[in-house]
Design a protein around this motif. Structure first.
Motif, PDB file in Angstrom:
ATOM      1  N   ALA A   1      14.881 -37.649  -1.673  1.00 25.43           N
ATOM      2  CA  ALA A   1      16.199 -37.131  -1.119  1.00 25.43           C
ATOM      3  C   ALA A   1      16.208 -35.811  -0.640  1.00 25.43           C
ATOM      4  O   ALA A   1      16.854 -35.436   0.525  1.00 25.43           O
ATOM      5  CB  ALA A   1      17.462 -37.408  -2.217  1.00 25.43           C
TER       6      ALA A   1
ATOM      7  N   SER B   1      23.428 -35.980   6.387  1.00 31.35           N
ATOM      8  CA  SER B   1      22.976 -34.798   5.409  1.00 31.35           C
ATOM      9  C   SER B   1      24.104 -34.316   4.336  1.00 31.35           C
ATOM     10  O   SER B   1      23.740 -34.361   3.123  1.00 31.35           O
ATOM     11  CB  SER B   1      22.959 -33.610   6.183  1.00 31.35           C
ATOM     12  OG  SER B   1      23.074 -32.458   5.678  1.00 31.35           O
TER      13      SER B   1
ATOM     14  N   ASP C   1      24.016 -37.196   1.672  1.00 34.66           N
ATOM     15  CA  ASP C   1      22.563 -37.236   0.978  1.00 34.66           C
ATOM     16  C   ASP C   1      22.768 -36.052   0.003  1.00 34.66           C
ATOM     17  O   ASP C   1      22.228 -36.086  -1.181  1.00 34.66           O
ATOM     18  CB  ASP C   1      21.684 -36.823   2.050  1.00 34.66           C
ATOM     19  CG  ASP C   1      20.028 -36.817   1.221  1.00 34.66           C
ATOM     20  OD1 ASP C   1      20.232 -37.385   0.252  1.00 34.66           O
ATOM     21  OD2 ASP C   1      19.186 -36.525   1.897  1.00 34.66           O
TER      22      ASP C   1
ATOM     23  N   TRP D   1      24.735 -37.125  -2.960  1.00 36.95           N
ATOM     24  CA  TRP D   1      23.948 -37.895  -3.803  1.00 36.95           C
ATOM     25  C   TRP D   1      23.031 -37.235  -4.454  1.00 36.95           C
ATOM     26  O   TRP D   1      22.857 -37.376  -5.783  1.00 36.95           O
ATOM     27  CB  TRP D   1      23.195 -38.875  -2.985  1.00 36.95           C
ATOM     28  CG  TRP D   1      22.574 -40.194  -3.654  1.00 36.95           C
ATOM     29  CD1 TRP D   1      23.160 -41.107  -4.439  1.00 36.95           C
ATOM     30  CD2 TRP D   1      21.149 -40.308  -4.175  1.00 36.95           C
ATOM     31  NE1 TRP D   1      22.231 -41.957  -4.988  1.00 36.95           N
ATOM     32  CE2 TRP D   1      20.843 -41.481  -5.091  1.00 36.95           C
ATOM     33  CE3 TRP D   1      19.869 -39.390  -3.758  1.00 36.95           C
ATOM     34  CZ2 TRP D   1      19.809 -41.915  -5.470  1.00 36.95           C
ATOM     35  CZ3 TRP D   1      18.772 -39.766  -4.366  1.00 36.95           C
ATOM     36  CH2 TRP D   1      18.563 -41.150  -5.043  1.00 36.95           C
TER      37      TRP D   1
END
Lengths: 221, 678, 315
Positions: A7, A48, A51, A54
């Motif tokens: 990631a 982005s 991400d 996450w």
């Protein structure tokens, strides 16, 4: 090096792509392509942010990702498209722009931004600190794009891209701003855009063109 | 006991011999001088090469004190590895130039006896003073030889002193040389610390200088040696003086004399000064790369063949100085082994430049001699009239353009490796900007190829531009030998890099305490591996062999398949356009036009473009150096303004002058007493 | 081991030499399909080569030896380049002779020779082509070098074998810097091989041609060698691109069992790349010549940015 999670790698990649788009915008002459690039920038920014949400387990970042997507990938490009069609500047091409020189200055800005971000990044202990330099660089590049453009619409796109850079900077240093601020900023951008739109029509009424050089005539001697 | 012969003794012998022949030649008839001076120069160069190699291989470092000079200040001489390297360079590259000069100056000898004898005298003095600069071991003899080098080369530049432009170029050169010399005097003065009268380098080495004083010395050395090397913005004399001089002299100045600036820098920065600061290196890298870019851009738009080469010298000196800067940078950061690599690359490039630039200046000399034309707009097609010169010059341009397997490539390759090796430097800014240096170097290399294609393509290829080629003769045998020697140097230095690198081990060991040669040769003499085989390797012999093998394979296969080798001659096709004239080819201006267009901001450009209605269209475009406008003209005005102010003191009354002297005396006395009271 | 590695080298050399015209034919065929033409088939370049090889050479009256030597030099340089690029196998025994910088050097050597030969006869078109070629290349060459420098910084080596080995053995890893240099490399590939936004390989119009203008005076076997060299150059560039950006499926030299797989992967990649190239050329328009410096300057700066990104992100 392989220890970096996937990631994180994707985050770096997105950041780099944002910078690439910022450069592409700097060297793009056509208004239509600029809008397309702007939409792409928004999309990558969305990815982005999602991400980083996450990666850092910050659920509120998901909301801002959704918000970014709706405003910057759907609404604003659509509005821009409408605007240029209404203004009849779809095929507008900017002339007289020395692209290599502009890009050279751009590179200098990037080096400057990277080094500026280095001490800040070392202070900040978020995982996302590497992208701060890139965010800063895209802000500066968008600023430069606004300076070098003569037509009004590309300038506005530069302004919107600048905001994208700021957003990235915010997520990378502090895991995003409080929700209220983000909503406020998003609203500001929209309102700003409407005001710009109204101005464009007024400018064109007055000068028959969107070339902002004509504004120089307003100066009283 | 007979003292054993040392390299330094050989050098001394050569100096003595040259001095004698120089004085002798003044009294000789021209023909005799011709057959005495140049063979003497060649023999001396051969001895120097031998002595230099000997000094590099054996570590027989010798010092010598000559009891001449001022009372109490004898001349100190010393030959260490650094000096040996430059003695080798002077000898090896000099050989070809002297051989060529022997043939080249025969017409001058036949035409103008006095002028020729003068030239002979200064030629040898020039050579001797360059050697003396290298072996000098105190500031006194260093400055004496440095100045005699400048003066003798000034007289060589102004060989054709009847021409006003040449006198002006010579004056500019003299001016810049003295500006540099003043800076050097101050530099040595600062280093001397004001105690005793000991100006020997040995005592400089022992004093430790720190802080601002060391930086002052660095800046003065940069100014002094930079003026000689053509560092921006002190390059202005180079493109004026080099074309003005006779071609072998241009070759000597560009190939050998510019290297003395490099020698001086290395001597002062790495040997005499014991400290270093990071910003010195940064400054030199930046200045060097700027000089290189500037030089190559201007080279690409010149139409005078010798000016083009002179600007290319500016470029190469820029690259060399950026290499010194890189060495300094790594040295300052304590990364000695990378510094050694950068230094070896720099020295290698200096050696290469001596050969290929010497070769090209000599080739230009032959062109000039045969056609009396320096303007590329009037040349063309010379490959058919002068195949020897064209062939050797081809080697020169391929080397200069940095193409494998020639020598220019090897040194640029090594320098790029030094850029890429990039150990962690203490400054993040530096880590990030060093690759940009490599980018600039890559750009400079590609532009150099552009300039060289232009040079060779316009001068040697195509159709003659209005010149009768049947009257143009190729170079005479002696000139061919000279050219051949230089070309062979370019090829051999390119094909055997490991051997050459090993030569420099003694130098890097002496200055930085690290060597490159051992690692470079770890895979045998064919493979150049500056760090490790898996990191980077280069083998010019295998490269050349590979290309040749591919060609051979192709020819053999084609022949065996029955492909015939027939060919016939016909008029050129050119898309079926029948009315070809030589004027339709690209001119030198035309070839440089894209560069002018793209880098317009760098040039001072004046252009006259005809309108479509002109009955007699006339196109004119002139590129001038913007630094004249930005740097030299304001300086000139400033000096004039100052001197006008001083002129006001000029009253014409003796009592006023006496008053000035009196006042000066009083002030000085007050100062002295003030100092004494402390 | 040594002998088997050498055999690998030999296999690859022969493979590229023979495959180069085929790849050229494939790209042309794809382009024909995309433009709704039937096309001449993928074997057409071979037929052209054979025809040219058996034709007589017609030289201009003033052609010098340089003119006659150049096709051979060009062919030798390009053949060597194509041989040394790791295409199916890394760690070829001769690859150590030429690292990435030297590779750029060989390409430059060939280019300089071709430009000089174009100026040799002294026709208007020849010198025009030479000037344009040098104009394109003085920005393309540093851009290519910077692309290689990024890869070299990633793997701490300028040797192509080591770069490819490092890139393949790291598993799946995203390199943002490679994204930049990939774009730059593609731009250089198009420019250096005379492809559409920069040059058009199919035109003889004086306003646009670059490469064709340089080789106008060449005939017969000389022309055949140049055309073949051109095919090798394109293959070498594509091979380089594959090695740097998609190095998957390569084997190590000497490993005969993995060879068929690697070969298959390589051919598939080539088919894909050729089609992509044709698509790209069909979609974009030829640029004005004055725009080309901007295009190439853009490539150069992108490549420089790639290195900067590498330093910032460490990847």
């Amino acid at each position: 090096m392989t220890a970096i999670p996937l990631a994180q790698q994707f985050l770096n990649l997105f950041a780099a792509l944002l910078l690439l788009i910022a450069f592409a915008m700097l060297s793009q002459r056509r208004v239509l392509s600029l809008i397309r690039l702007f939409a792409w920038q928004g999309a990558i920014l969305t990815l982005s942010i999602a991400d980083s949400a996450w990666l850092t387990h910050q659920p509120h970042l998901y909301y801002s990702a959704v918000l970014t997507f709706v405003i910057k990938v759907l609404i604003l490009p659509w509005l821009l498209h409408r605007l240029i069609r209404r203004l009849n500047v779809v095929w507008d091409v900017e002339t007289l722009l020395n692209i290599p020189t502009t890009m050279l200055v751009g590179i200098v800005l990037v080096v400057f931004a990277f080094n500026l971000a280095l001490p800040i990044a070392q202070l900040s202990n978020t995982i996302l600190r590497n992208t701060l330099g890139i965010a800063l660089a895209s802000v500066l590049l968008s600023f430069m794009m606004m300076i070098t453009r003569r037509k009004a619409v590309p300038q506005v796109i530069g302004f919107l891209a600048l905001e994208n850079g700021l957003f990235l900077a915010a997520t990378s240093t502090t895991y995003g701003m409080p929700m209220v601020v983000e909503l406020g900023v998003a609203l500001d951008v929209l309102v700003g855009f409407f005001i710009f739109g109204i101005f464009f029509f007024q400018i064109r009424e007055t000068f028959d063109s969107l070339d902002i050089r004509h504004m120089e005539k307003l100066k009283e001697d | 006991m007979i003292p054993s012969l040392l390299p330094l003794d050989v050098v001394l012998l050569v100096l003595l011999g040259w001095g004698t022949v120089a004085i002798l030649s003044l009294a000789l008839p021209a023909r005799l001088a011709l057959t005495l001076v140049f063979p003497a120069a060649m023999a001396g160069s051969a001895l120097l090469t031998g002595a230099g190699l000997w000094g590099l291989y054996g570590d027989a470092h010798a010092t010598l004190i000559l009891p001449i000079g001022l009372p109490g200040m004898p001349f100190h001489l010393r030959m260490d590895a650094l000096a040996s390297f430059f003695v080798t360079l002077l000898g090896a590259a000099g050989m070809g130039i002297h051989t060529y000069a022997w043939g080249y100056f025969r017409t001058l000898a036949a035409e103008d006896r006095d002028g020729f004898v003068r030239l002979c005298f200064f030629y040898l003095i020039f050579l001797a003073s360059m050697v003396a600069v290298v072996v000098a071991d105190d500031a006194y003899i260093f400055m004496v030889s440095w100045e005699s080098m400048a003066l003798s080369s000034y007289f060589l530049v102004t060989t054709d002193h009847e021409i006003v432009a040449i006198r002006r170029a010579g004056f500019l050169y003299l001016l810049m040389a003295h500006l540099g010399a003043i800076a050097l005097l101050l530099c040595f003065g600062l280093m001397q610390q004001g105690v005793g009268g000991d100006y020997s380098f040995a005592s400089f080495r022992q004093t430790r200088l720190e802080g601002i004083k060391a930086s002052e010395i660095f800046l003065l050395a940069l100014l002094g040696f930079g003026a000689k090397a053509g560092l921006l913005p002190l390059h202005a004399w180079l493109p004026e003086a080099h074309p003005a001089a006779p071609s072998p002299v241009s070759a000597l100045m560009s190939g050998l004399m510019l290297k003395m600036a490099l020698y001086g820098m290395l001597r002062v920065l790495f040997d005499l000064l014991s400290t270093t600061a990071l910003w010195w290196g940064v400054m030199m890298v930046v200045l060097g790369l700027m000089t290189a870019l500037f030089g190559v851009l201007f080279a690409a738009v010149q139409y005078d063949i010798k000016r083009l080469l002179a600007y290319s010298s500016v470029e190469n000196m820029g690259l060399i100085l950026s290499g010194v800067g890189l060495t300094l940078l790594f040295h300052g950061a304590g990364k000695e082994s990378v510094a050694a690599l950068a230094l070896a690359a720099t020295l290698y490039h200096a050696l290469n430049h001596a050969f290929f630039k010497g070769l090209l200046f000599l080739g230009a000399g032959s062109v000039l001699h045969a056609t009396t034309e320096r303007n590329m707009a009037k040349l063309g097609g010379l490959i058919r009239a002068m195949p020897w010169v064209a062939g050797f010059s081809l080697v020169g341009i391929l080397s200069l353009a940095g193409l494998p397997p020639f020598n220019g490539f090897v040194s640029e390759w090594l320098l790029l490796q030094a850029y890429l090796l990039r150990p962690e430097l203490p400054q993040p800014y530096l880590n990030m900007t060093l690759p940009l240096g490599a980018a600039v170097m890559a750009l400079v290399g590609a532009l150099a190829a552009y300039a060289m294609v232009k040079f060779y393509g316009i001068v040697f290829l195509g159709q003659a531009r209005g010149m009768d080629l049947t009257e143009v003769h190729d170079a005479a045998p002696k000139e061919r030998w000279g050219l051949g020697w230089m070309a062979a140097g370019c090829i051999l230095l390119g094909l055997f890099p490991v051997t050459v690198i090993r030569l420099m081990d003694a130098v890097t060991q002496g200055l930085l305490g690290k060597t490159v040669g051992h690692t470079a040769a770890q895979n045998g003499w064919m493979w150049l591996t500056p760090v490790a085989p898996e990191r980077a390797s280069y083998s010019p012999l295998i490269l050349l062999g590979g290309v040749l093998a591919m060609i051979l394979l192709m020819v053999v296969v084609l022949r065996s398949w029955g492909v015939h080798g027939r060919s016939r001659r016909s008029a050129p096709w050119d898309c079926g356009y029948p009315w070809q004239t030589p004027r339709m080819q690209d001119s030198a201006d035309g070839f440089g036009q894209p560069i002018k267009q793209i880098f317009e901001a760098f040039f001072g450009l004046t252009r006259e473009i005809p309108s479509p209605q002109d009955a007699h269209p006339h196109y004119h475009s002139e590129v001038t150096d913007p630094l004249w406008k930005w740097c030299y003209v304001p300086l000139n005005q400033g000096v004039e303004w100052l001197s006008r102010g001083i002129g006001r003191l000029q009253q014409g009354r003796i009592s006023t002058y006496l008053l000035f002297s009196f006042a000066t005396l009083l002030i000085l006395l007050a100062l002295v007493s003030g100092g004494a009271m402390k | 081991m040594k002998a088997s590695a050498l055999a690998f080298q030999l296999v690859q050399s022969l493979l590229v030499l023979l495959l180069a015209p085929l790849f050229l034919g494939w790209v042309d065929q794809c382009r024909a399909w995309l433009q709704n033409r039937r096309g001449a088939g993928v074997w057409q370049p071979y037929r052209t080569l054979v025809k040219l090889f058996y034709k007589e050479v017609v030289l201009a009256h003033d052609a010098s030896p340089l003119f006659r030597v150049t096709p051979y030099v060009l062919f030798g340089c390009m053949a060597l380049t194509a041989t040394l690029v790791p295409m199916v196998a890394t760690d070829l025994p001769l690859a150590g002779a030429v690292d990435v910088i030297a590779l750029v050097g060989i390409l430059a050597l060939a280019r300089v020779f071709l430009a000089l030969a174009a100026m040799d006869v002294g026709t208007a078109f020849g010198s025009l082509g030479a000037r344009r070629e040098m104009l394109v290349s003085f920005l393309a060459e540093p851009a290519l070098l910077m692309v290689f420098f990024t890869a070299a910084s990633l793997s701490a080596s300028t040797s192509l074998s080591t770069i490819v080995t490092v890139l393949t053995h790291r598993g799946f890893f995203l390199y943002p810097s490679l994204a930049f240099s990939g774009v730059a490399f593609l731009m250089v590939l198009l420019a250096e091989n005379g492809r559409i936004p920069v040059d058009n390989p199919e035109t003889h119009l004086e306003l646009t041609m670059i490469h064709e203008a340089m080789i106008l005076e060449y005939t017969g076997r000389h022309l055949a060698l140049i055309e073949w060299a051109q095919g090798l150059k394109l293959l070498a560039y594509v091979g380089l691109g594959l090695a740097l950006f998609f190095p998957f499926g390569m084997t190590e030299s000497g490993d005969w069992w993995a060879l068929p797989g690697a070969l298959l992967a390589f051919i598939l990649k080539l088919i894909f790349m050729g089609a992509g190239l044709a698509l790209l050329e069909t979609l974009s328009a030829k640029q004005r010549l004055f725009r080309v410096p901007e295009f190439m300057g853009g490539a150069f700066l992108l490549a420089v940015l790639a290195i900067l990104i590498h330093y910032l992100l460490g990847a």
